[in-house]
Write a protein that holds these residues in place. Sequence first.
Motif, PDB file in Angstrom:
ATOM      1  N   THR A  86       7.268  28.655  -3.409  1.00 42.07           N
ATOM      2  CA  THR A  86       7.286  28.074  -2.072  1.00 42.07           C
ATOM      3  C   THR A  86       7.245  26.553  -2.087  1.00 42.07           C
ATOM      4  O   THR A  86       7.539  25.925  -1.071  1.00 42.07           O
ATOM      5  CB  THR A  86       6.092  28.595  -1.242  1.00 42.07           C
ATOM      6  OG1 THR A  86       4.879  28.363  -1.987  1.00 42.07           O
ATOM      7  CG2 THR A  86       6.247  30.089  -0.964  1.00 42.07           C
ATOM      8  N   SER A  87       6.895  25.955  -3.207  1.00 42.69           N
ATOM      9  CA  SER A  87       6.826  24.492  -3.261  1.00 42.69           C
ATOM     10  C   SER A  87       7.335  23.980  -4.601  1.00 42.69           C
ATOM     11  O   SER A  87       7.339  24.707  -5.608  1.00 42.69           O
ATOM     12  CB  SER A  87       5.396  24.001  -3.027  1.00 42.69           C
ATOM     13  OG  SER A  87       4.584  24.292  -4.137  1.00 42.69           O
ATOM     14  N   ALA A  88       7.737  22.717  -4.604  1.00 41.19           N
ATOM     15  CA  ALA A  88       8.217  22.084  -5.826  1.00 41.19           C
ATOM     16  C   ALA A  88       7.090  21.899  -6.839  1.00 41.19           C
ATOM     17  O   ALA A  88       7.358  21.754  -8.039  1.00 41.19           O
ATOM     18  CB  ALA A  88       8.859  20.737  -5.493  1.00 41.19           C
ATOM     19  N   ASP A  89       5.833  21.880  -6.389  1.00 42.96           N
ATOM     20  CA  ASP A  89       4.701  21.703  -7.311  1.00 42.96           C
ATOM     21  C   ASP A  89       4.643  22.837  -8.332  1.00 42.96           C
ATOM     22  O   ASP A  89       4.343  22.612  -9.519  1.00 42.96           O
ATOM     23  CB  ASP A  89       3.385  21.635  -6.532  1.00 42.96           C
ATOM     24  CG  ASP A  89       3.311  20.402  -5.647  1.00 42.96           C
ATOM     25  OD1 ASP A  89       4.020  19.420  -5.967  1.00 42.96           O
ATOM     26  OD2 ASP A  89       2.574  20.420  -4.654  1.00 42.96           O
ATOM     27  N   ILE A  90       4.917  24.053  -7.886  1.00 44.18           N
ATOM     28  CA  ILE A  90       4.897  25.191  -8.806  1.00 44.18           C
ATOM     29  C   ILE A  90       5.996  25.035  -9.847  1.00 44.18           C
ATOM     30  O   ILE A  90       5.815  25.357 -11.029  1.00 44.18           O
ATOM     31  CB  ILE A  90       5.060  26.513  -8.024  1.00 44.18           C
ATOM     32  CG1 ILE A  90       3.898  26.683  -7.028  1.00 44.18           C
ATOM     33  CG2 ILE A  90       5.136  27.701  -8.970  1.00 44.18           C
ATOM     34  CD1 ILE A  90       4.013  27.924  -6.175  1.00 44.18           C
ATOM     35  N   ILE A  91       7.144  24.534  -9.430  1.00 43.40           N
ATOM     36  CA  ILE A  91       8.264  24.316 -10.357  1.00 43.40           C
ATOM     37  C   ILE A  91       7.871  23.290 -11.416  1.00 43.40           C
ATOM     38  O   ILE A  91       8.112  23.468 -12.617  1.00 43.40           O
ATOM     39  CB  ILE A  91       9.515  23.843  -9.592  1.00 43.40           C
ATOM     40  CG1 ILE A  91      10.059  24.969  -8.710  1.00 43.40           C
ATOM     41  CG2 ILE A  91      10.590  23.358 -10.552  1.00 43.40           C
ATOM     42  CD1 ILE A  91      10.607  26.140  -9.477  1.00 43.40           C
ATOM     43  N   LYS A  92       7.222  22.209 -10.989  1.00 41.69           N
ATOM     44  CA  LYS A  92       6.824  21.164 -11.932  1.00 41.69           C
ATOM     45  C   LYS A  92       5.780  21.673 -12.927  1.00 41.69           C
ATOM     46  O   LYS A  92       5.848  21.391 -14.121  1.00 41.69           O
ATOM     47  CB  LYS A  92       6.274  19.959 -11.171  1.00 41.69           C
ATOM     48  CG  LYS A  92       7.323  19.211 -10.351  1.00 41.69           C
ATOM     49  CD  LYS A  92       6.707  18.059  -9.586  1.00 41.69           C
ATOM     50  CE  LYS A  92       7.750  17.329  -8.751  1.00 41.69           C
ATOM     51  NZ  LYS A  92       7.154  16.218  -7.960  1.00 41.69           N
ATOM     52  N   GLU A  93       4.815  22.424 -12.416  1.00 47.16           N
ATOM     53  CA  GLU A  93       3.743  22.911 -13.292  1.00 47.16           C
ATOM     54  C   GLU A  93       4.241  23.980 -14.262  1.00 47.16           C
ATOM     55  O   GLU A  93       3.817  24.036 -15.414  1.00 47.16           O
ATOM     56  CB  GLU A  93       2.611  23.466 -12.435  1.00 47.16           C
ATOM     57  CG  GLU A  93       1.891  22.401 -11.606  1.00 47.16           C
ATOM     58  CD  GLU A  93       0.885  23.014 -10.643  1.00 47.16           C
ATOM     59  OE1 GLU A  93       0.699  24.253 -10.697  1.00 47.16           O
ATOM     60  OE2 GLU A  93       0.296  22.264  -9.842  1.00 47.16           O
ATOM     61  N   SER A  94       5.153  24.826 -13.801  1.00 46.17           N
ATOM     62  CA  SER A  94       5.617  25.931 -14.633  1.00 46.17           C
ATOM     63  C   SER A  94       6.792  25.543 -15.527  1.00 46.17           C
ATOM     64  O   SER A  94       7.167  26.297 -16.419  1.00 46.17           O
ATOM     65  CB  SER A  94       6.040  27.112 -13.753  1.00 46.17           C
ATOM     66  OG  SER A  94       7.098  26.729 -12.901  1.00 46.17           O
ATOM     67  N   LYS A  95       7.401  24.367 -15.275  1.00 46.74           N
ATOM     68  CA  LYS A  95       8.565  23.885 -16.038  1.00 46.74           C
ATOM     69  C   LYS A  95       9.781  24.799 -15.866  1.00 46.74           C
ATOM     70  O   LYS A  95      10.671  24.825 -16.715  1.00 46.74           O
ATOM     71  CB  LYS A  95       8.239  23.759 -17.537  1.00 46.74           C
ATOM     72  CG  LYS A  95       6.985  22.955 -17.843  1.00 46.74           C
ATOM     73  CD  LYS A  95       7.106  21.519 -17.380  1.00 46.74           C
ATOM     74  CE  LYS A  95       5.866  20.712 -17.743  1.00 46.74           C
ATOM     75  NZ  LYS A  95       5.940  19.317 -17.258  1.00 46.74           N
ATOM     76  N   LEU A  96       9.811  25.543 -14.769  1.00 46.61           N
ATOM     77  CA  LEU A  96      10.955  26.395 -14.502  1.00 46.61           C
ATOM     78  C   LEU A  96      12.075  25.584 -13.852  1.00 46.61           C
ATOM     79  O   LEU A  96      11.834  24.531 -13.269  1.00 46.61           O
ATOM     80  CB  LEU A  96      10.566  27.554 -13.580  1.00 46.61           C
ATOM     81  CG  LEU A  96       9.545  28.551 -14.133  1.00 46.61           C
ATOM     82  CD1 LEU A  96       9.146  29.539 -13.045  1.00 46.61           C
ATOM     83  CD2 LEU A  96      10.124  29.294 -15.329  1.00 46.61           C
ATOM     84  N   ILE A  97      13.287  26.087 -13.943  1.00 44.29           N
ATOM     85  CA  ILE A  97      14.439  25.441 -13.327  1.00 44.29           C
ATOM     86  C   ILE A  97      14.948  26.322 -12.195  1.00 44.29           C
ATOM     87  O   ILE A  97      15.153  27.530 -12.377  1.00 44.29           O
ATOM     88  CB  ILE A  97      15.563  25.210 -14.350  1.00 44.29           C
ATOM     89  CG1 ILE A  97      15.100  24.240 -15.435  1.00 44.29           C
ATOM     90  CG2 ILE A  97      16.828  24.675 -13.679  1.00 44.29           C
ATOM     91  CD1 ILE A  97      16.114  24.019 -16.536  1.00 44.29           C
ATOM     92  N   THR A  98      15.137  25.733 -11.041  1.00 44.83           N
ATOM     93  CA  THR A  98      15.675  26.460  -9.905  1.00 44.83           C
ATOM     94  C   THR A  98      17.144  26.110  -9.776  1.00 44.83           C
ATOM     95  O   THR A  98      17.500  24.969  -9.464  1.00 44.83           O
ATOM     96  CB  THR A  98      14.929  26.085  -8.611  1.00 44.83           C
ATOM     97  OG1 THR A  98      13.523  26.270  -8.806  1.00 44.83           O
ATOM     98  CG2 THR A  98      15.395  26.939  -7.462  1.00 44.83           C
ATOM     99  N   GLY A  99      18.003  27.063 -10.037  1.00 43.73           N
ATOM    100  CA  GLY A  99      19.433  26.771  -9.997  1.00 43.73           C
ATOM    101  C   GLY A  99      20.273  28.025  -9.881  1.00 43.73           C
ATOM    102  O   GLY A  99      19.766  29.150  -9.871  1.00 43.73           O
TER     103      GLY A  99
END
Length: 541
Positions: free
Chosen positions: A95-108
């Motif tokens: 739901t937020s970009a913070d989770i993406i940054k912490e998990s190092k996942l790529i959304t694409g």
Amino acid sequence: APPSSQPGQFAPPLPNQFPQLMGSTPPITNQPKVTPDTIPSVVEVLAMEKERWVSNEYLTGSRTPPPGTLIPCPIKDTGNASPRFIRSSLYTLPTSADIIKESKLITGLIIQPLANDPDNAKLPLVDNGASGPIRCKRCKAYMNPFNSFTGGGANFVCIFCGISNEVPNTYFQYCDASGQRMDAADRSELSKGSYEQTVTKDYMRHQREGDPPAIVLVLDISVRSYNVGLEGFISSHIADLLERLPRDEDTEECPLEIGLVVYDTQAYYFNLSTPLPLIYVITDSADPYLPEPAGSLVPVSQAMTSIKGVLDRFPVLFPQRRNGGCLGVGVRAGLSMLNEMRRVGKLLVFQAEIPELSGPGQLKRRTDNFFKPQSSFYDKLSADCQRAGVSVDLFLLPSAYTDVFTLGQLCHATGGQLHYHYNFSASKPASYSRLLTDLQDSLSTPLGFDAVMRVRTSPGISADQYQGAVRLSGSEVQLAGVDANKTVAVVLRYDDKLKEGSLVYVQVALLYTNLRGERRLRLHNLALCTSSHYEDVSVAN
């Protein structure tokens, strides 16, 4: 009841079923740490996936992530685009970009808009007549299964911008008690994740309506080209190669037309429609033009014999050869032919060595900076080709340094392919067979011409970066040629925090010209779940 967790038993994500997809998962506490022993084996996971899907059908409307790309599995479109066309890196988005940054996942997204279907399933074709595609008046998104209807069917609410649009009288249909159009199941644009759409004349760009695309052979006739046997090779196989061109699914005929250009320091055009082909010598290397367009492009059946006849007469037509071919002249001549005829298409260009001759696109042999273009000429030329809807397949047949990095710009920006055949000789069985295979693949692959692609997303995320053999023009992706293997990667950016349990929508619209010269719109629609819990995100990865 919520959808079943077993493969092959899911319902499509139609608007009245969205609440079933929006359930949240309670937070998981006391999770064990990740250790080498807890990391699954890739081999074991693949084996388990194959066993799971060997006798099951994947329904695209399910909440379950799709089978891996290496897993053979029948796929049924039940409201979401097939993962063969568009595959997300995450099927449950944080739901937020913070989770993406912490998990190092790529959304694409990985988008392959003209991908082949192993089951040979043909996408449904929607034809709205003279009114053309139904679109949102604000964001221009096209009709899709996720839009909702109000006012008894008189209006539709765009899922991408939220604005209410009036439904044209010719498209009106009453809604049932649940708010669904009564003809939703019968309309592909309201029940399928992927479909094609006919368009009006307003969507035409370069070619005249009904004129088929063309393929032009552009041959280097230098000393080396003659010595390695390129002309004899093409002459021997031209009939078989043209026979492999893709055919129209309805008529079983190839509607494409074929042309021929040869070059050294100047360009030579041929009128292939006469019993004894006429030759036009163009001495203006800076701006070659076609003095008499009629007869320069002929149907495939006629090209099989006329081009072979011309190639067999080369020793008489060109008794004296020059060292080297001016590649810039050849490509410009082929592009000029298609522009004069107002056609889109593809150039098959053959260059036997580095273009060292004085003239457009002249290059030098260099000893350093190999990974930097030494000239902007070919980048500008590729931009001209792309704007004209012409892709370039380049076949290099050198015996020494050729500067592939600089010449490759012709292919990269036009959606073409570069084929490198070092030290080619028609007398060597290995190199002979490799060039023949590459030519067969280049000509037999179905191709879309003069394509424009756009990715639209619902509020909260947006398409940020594009990777692939494309050229960007604002928010549009320009593809002079796109085949079943062409893939574009898109990185998604978070513009705002997403609502827990909501759905994120993506629409990929590809406007292209098919083999018959018809302008078509191919649409892929995708709905993705959201969650604020790491466990949901990682499972859907």
